[in-house]
Design an enzyme around this catalytic site. Structure first.
Site, PDB file in Angstrom:
ATOM      1  N   HIS A  69      98.916  36.047 103.122  1.00 43.40           N
ATOM      2  CA  HIS A  69      97.841  36.036 104.128  1.00 43.40           C
ATOM      3  C   HIS A  69      96.715  35.114 103.669  1.00 43.40           C
ATOM      4  CE1 HIS A  69      94.704  37.336 106.895  1.00 43.40           C
ATOM      5  NE2 HIS A  69      93.942  37.636 105.843  1.00 43.40           N
ATOM      6  N   ASP A  98      91.342   3.951 116.712  1.00 42.32           N
ATOM      7  CA  ASP A  98      92.237   4.936 116.083  1.00 42.32           C
ATOM      8  C   ASP A  98      91.686   5.237 114.701  1.00 42.32           C
ATOM      9  OD1 ASP A  98      94.480   6.504 115.245  1.00 42.32           O
ATOM     10  OD2 ASP A  98      95.763   5.377 116.598  1.00 42.32           O
ATOM     11  N   TRP A 134      96.091  35.726  96.349  1.00 45.40           N
ATOM     12  CA  TRP A 134      96.055  34.290  96.704  1.00 45.40           C
ATOM     13  C   TRP A 134      95.406  33.437  95.623  1.00 45.40           C
ATOM     14  CZ3 TRP A 134      91.970  30.870  97.627  1.00 45.40           C
ATOM     15  CH2 TRP A 134      90.684  31.444  97.624  1.00 45.40           C
ATOM     16  N   SER A 162      98.886  16.202 101.096  1.00 46.25           N
ATOM     17  CA  SER A 162      98.465  16.020 102.487  1.00 46.25           C
ATOM     18  C   SER A 162      96.942  15.933 102.588  1.00 46.25           C
ATOM     19  CB  SER A 162      98.993  17.179 103.338  1.00 46.25           C
ATOM     20  OG  SER A 162      98.380  17.180 104.601  1.00 46.25           O
ATOM     21  N   SER A 163      96.241  16.828 101.860  1.00 46.51           N
ATOM     22  CA  SER A 163      94.768  16.840 101.906  1.00 46.51           C
ATOM     23  C   SER A 163      94.182  15.545 101.353  1.00 46.51           C
ATOM     24  CB  SER A 163      94.213  18.009 101.095  1.00 46.51           C
ATOM     25  OG  SER A 163      94.506  19.225 101.734  1.00 46.51           O
ATOM     26  N   HIS A 246      85.636  27.151  94.332  1.00 45.02           N
ATOM     27  CA  HIS A 246      84.352  27.294  95.010  1.00 45.02           C
ATOM     28  C   HIS A 246      83.993  26.096  95.878  1.00 45.02           C
ATOM     29  CE1 HIS A 246      81.260  29.997  96.106  1.00 45.02           C
ATOM     30  NE2 HIS A 246      80.557  28.900  96.325  1.00 45.02           N
ATOM     31  N   GLU A 248      86.100  24.425  97.354  1.00 47.62           N
ATOM     32  CA  GLU A 248      87.035  24.608  98.481  1.00 47.62           C
ATOM     33  C   GLU A 248      86.407  25.453  99.595  1.00 47.62           C
ATOM     34  OE1 GLU A 248      90.526  25.057 100.870  1.00 47.62           O
ATOM     35  OE2 GLU A 248      89.846  23.530  99.473  1.00 47.62           O
ATOM     36  N   TYR A 250      83.401  25.341 100.486  1.00 49.34           N
ATOM     37  CA  TYR A 250      82.555  24.424 101.258  1.00 49.34           C
ATOM     38  C   TYR A 250      83.389  23.409 102.028  1.00 49.34           C
ATOM     39  CZ  TYR A 250      78.876  26.886  98.991  1.00 49.34           C
ATOM     40  OH  TYR A 250      78.057  27.904  98.589  1.00 49.34           O
ATOM     41  N   SER A 261      76.577  21.865 114.797  1.00 51.78           N
ATOM     42  CA  SER A 261      75.500  20.890 115.002  1.00 51.78           C
ATOM     43  C   SER A 261      75.743  20.006 116.222  1.00 51.78           C
ATOM     44  CB  SER A 261      75.342  20.003 113.757  1.00 51.78           C
ATOM     45  OG  SER A 261      75.094  20.801 112.627  1.00 51.78           O
ATOM     46  N   HIS A 295      80.206  32.070  89.023  1.00 53.09           N
ATOM     47  CA  HIS A 295      79.765  33.330  89.651  1.00 53.09           C
ATOM     48  C   HIS A 295      80.951  34.195  90.100  1.00 53.09           C
ATOM     49  CE1 HIS A 295      79.351  31.149  93.799  1.00 53.09           C
ATOM     50  NE2 HIS A 295      80.512  31.744  93.738  1.00 53.09           N
ATOM     51  N   HIS A 296      82.164  33.647  90.081  1.00 56.98           N
ATOM     52  CA  HIS A 296      83.361  34.472  90.328  1.00 56.98           C
ATOM     53  C   HIS A 296      83.794  35.205  89.064  1.00 56.98           C
ATOM     54  CE1 HIS A 296      84.240  32.654  94.294  1.00 56.98           C
ATOM     55  NE2 HIS A 296      83.676  31.584  93.760  1.00 56.98           N
ATOM     56  N   THR A 321      71.480  25.596 102.520  1.00 54.50           N
ATOM     57  CA  THR A 321      72.119  26.360 103.601  1.00 54.50           C
ATOM     58  C   THR A 321      71.056  26.980 104.502  1.00 54.50           C
ATOM     59  OG1 THR A 321      73.845  26.876 101.994  1.00 54.50           O
ATOM     60  CG2 THR A 321      73.931  28.036 104.094  1.00 54.50           C
ATOM     61  N   LYS A 324      69.650  24.471 106.870  1.00 53.11           N
ATOM     62  CA  LYS A 324      70.517  24.268 108.040  1.00 53.11           C
ATOM     63  C   LYS A 324      70.315  25.379 109.069  1.00 53.11           C
ATOM     64  CE  LYS A 324      74.605  22.083 107.147  1.00 53.11           C
ATOM     65  NZ  LYS A 324      74.199  20.695 107.204  1.00 53.11           N
ATOM     66  N   ARG A 443      89.625  46.299  95.714  1.00 51.66           N
ATOM     67  CA  ARG A 443      90.401  45.536  96.690  1.00 51.66           C
ATOM     68  C   ARG A 443      91.833  45.357  96.210  1.00 51.66           C
ATOM     69  NH1 ARG A 443      88.792  39.241  96.490  1.00 51.66           N
ATOM     70  NH2 ARG A 443      88.417  38.947  94.270  1.00 51.66           N
TER      71      ARG A 443
END
Length: 519
Positions: A69, A98, A134, A162-163, A246, A248, A250, A261, A295-296, A321, A324, A443
């Protein structure tokens, strides 16, 4: 430039296409399919947690469901949906014919379906699918992982390729394909957020690739990167994983900021407040995201000085943040607001993403984090960031641009029903998890003590309503694409601005063969 009639039709069109709109559509369809698959996995997880005691799933299979998941939602839903939106929108917003590298674009898409088929095929392998979460922490994945772990590693390599290819393409397009007169500081915010995100991806995907390669050599070639018995350190894995993990987060959320926006100014009939500050804030978030990974890991025994440094850096990242959120609020303040479906999702994003941000600040405080770590509070936090953050903004983007893509309006009544069911059920699902976590429920467990039953039942009921309300969304898209809605005008929304709204609806197969000139 070939005309409408000259491109391939049928299966050949979709296999060999280099057209940015076709490839965007392929990404969006893949993302939707993965969303439904990973959603079913979530419902299986919640079904098992409806009552204490083992009822539906074997504990091992439950763990496989949580692993798949998470992996599919992150790599198979949120990332492809924003790459799909980038493919559709960037050339139209920049006045380009294009993407810069069309064949590379086709290649970077077609890597993905195979990666996810490999990942899902692990369910049918001896020892079943990966079952260690995960984040695939060592030594659970290296020493004790089932044989199918190798296929997961291979799938992650393919997704990473791919990324990287997609990021190179996006950077090349934004830097080289803008219409004459469109300086970087005249560019819409959606391309800006993607430009910064693409650089983030190029920085972190090789780290993930290196990490999973080290896992592979630990499993099969006698190395001991993460194996304490051979002189390695399982904590090294966590450092490497979160150095990727981390930023990731963002990667998943910055394109969402770009979408919001675009939508808020349109339905507020105002320009975005503080355009330059939005760009600076996005860049600051991206740079700071490289300095917060520990922080993890506050409970792993990192030195006090490191804990303090990462605590303050994590709090610091809340500042851009917050800028924004302030600018979005200032944009809608005293605007001439209307509440079409994209605007409703954008406003829900604004409220609920902020809730996720506040719980993130709670997790950033070192002594408090010892209480929250590995409880359902963390699950609540990141679902409040990723569901109203990434998923809501992706849904808003589809409602917002769909009439431009296919020339027909979606059914507004169905859109509003979808919104209210989704927004209410989201809170019913994830808000109780804060209380479960504060009360000490760990968890990633298939069973729990009796006192957690009520909140778990509430969360499970919310999850099922949330899941089934997405079928309304799917139905609404399908009927719109099949031409059931009223005909859309060229400038679909009254307050819309930008080059994509100067094109006919539906957008022709080839656009901007002659680039527009920006005054």
């Amino acid at each position: 430039m070939s005309t409408e009639a000259e491109h391939d039709h049928g299966i050949k069109r979709w296999l060999f296409t280099t057209n940015h709109k076709d490839i965007g559509t392929l990404y969006l369809c893949l993302s939707m399919m993965n969303f439904l698959v990973a959603g079913v996995m979530a419902l299986l997880i919640r079904s098992e947690l409806f009552m204490p005691g083992h009822r539906l799933l074997a504990p091992d299979f439950f763990n496989s469901m949580t692993t798949l998941h998470g992996l599919i939602m992150v790599f198979g839903v949120v990332m492809p949906v924003f790459v799909g939106l980038a493919n559709w929108q960037l050339p139209m917003m920049l006045g380009a014919p294009d993407m810069a590298l069309p064949r590379l674009n086709n290649w970077s898409f077609w890597l993905l379906p195979f990666a996810f088929l490999i990942l899902l095929s692990t369910l049918f392998m001896p020892g079943s699918a990966p079952n260690f979460g995960w984040t695939f922490y060592a030594p659970l994945s290296t020493t004790y992982g089932p044989p199918s772990t190798d296929f997961m590693i291979f799938a992650i390599h393919i997704m990473g390729m791919s990324s990287i290819l997609g990021s190179i393409n996006i950077i090349a397009t934004i830097l080289n394909m803008r219409a004459p007169g469109m300086t970087l500081m005249k560019m819409p915010l959606f391309p800006w957020t993607w430009l910064i995100t693409a650089f983030l991806l190029l920085g972190i995907m090789p780290v993930l690739a290196g990490t999973v390669t080290m896992m592979l050599t630990d499993r099969h070639f006698g190395t001991s990167f993460f194996t304490a018995a051979g002189g390695g350190d399982p904590l090294l894995f966590q450092h490497l994983f979160w150095f990727f993990g981390h930023p990731e987060v963002y990667v998943l959320i910055l394109p969402a900021f770009g979408v919001i926006s675009e939508i808020l100014p349109t339905f507020s009939r105002k320009k975005i407040f503080g355009y330059r500050f939005m760009i600076y804030a996005t860049a600051s978030i991206a740079i700071l995201s490289y300095f917060v990974w520990v922080h993890h890991m506050f409970t792993t025994g990192v030195p006090l000085a490191a804990s303090l440094f990462f605590m303050y850096m994590t709090m610091l990242i809340a500042v851009p943040t917050g800028i924004k959120v302030f600018n979005w609020t200032a944009t809608i303040f005293k605007g001439s607001l209307t509440f079409e479906t994209p605007m409703l999702f954008a406003l829900a994003f604004l409220f609920m993403f902020t809730v996720g941000g506040f719980s993130g600040l709670m997790l950033a405080i070192v002594p408090a984090d010892f209480q929250y770590q590995d409880t359902y509070f963390v699950v609540a936090h990141f679902h409040y960031v990723l569901v109203p953050g990434a998923i809501f903004s992706a849904i808003a983007a589809v409602y917002y641009w769909l009439p431009k893509w296919c020339g027909h309006m979606y059914n507004e009544r169905l859109g509003k029903i979808h919104f209210w069911l989704t927004a209410i059920s989201l809170n019913v699902t994830f808000f109780p998890m804060h209380f479960l976590g504060l009360a000490g429920m760990p968890r990633r467990i298939p069973d729990y003590a009796l006192q957690f039953t009520d909140f778990n039942q509430l969360a499970t009921m919310g999850a099922f309503v949330f899941g089934f309300s997405q079928l309304i969304f799917l139905y609404n898209i399908v009927r719109t694409v099949r031409g059931k809605g009223i005909k859309a005008t060229d400038r679909v929304w009254e307050g819309s601005h930008g080059l994509e709204w100067t094109l006919p609806s539906p957008a022709p197969y080839h656009t901007f063969a002659t680039p527009p000139h920006i005054e």
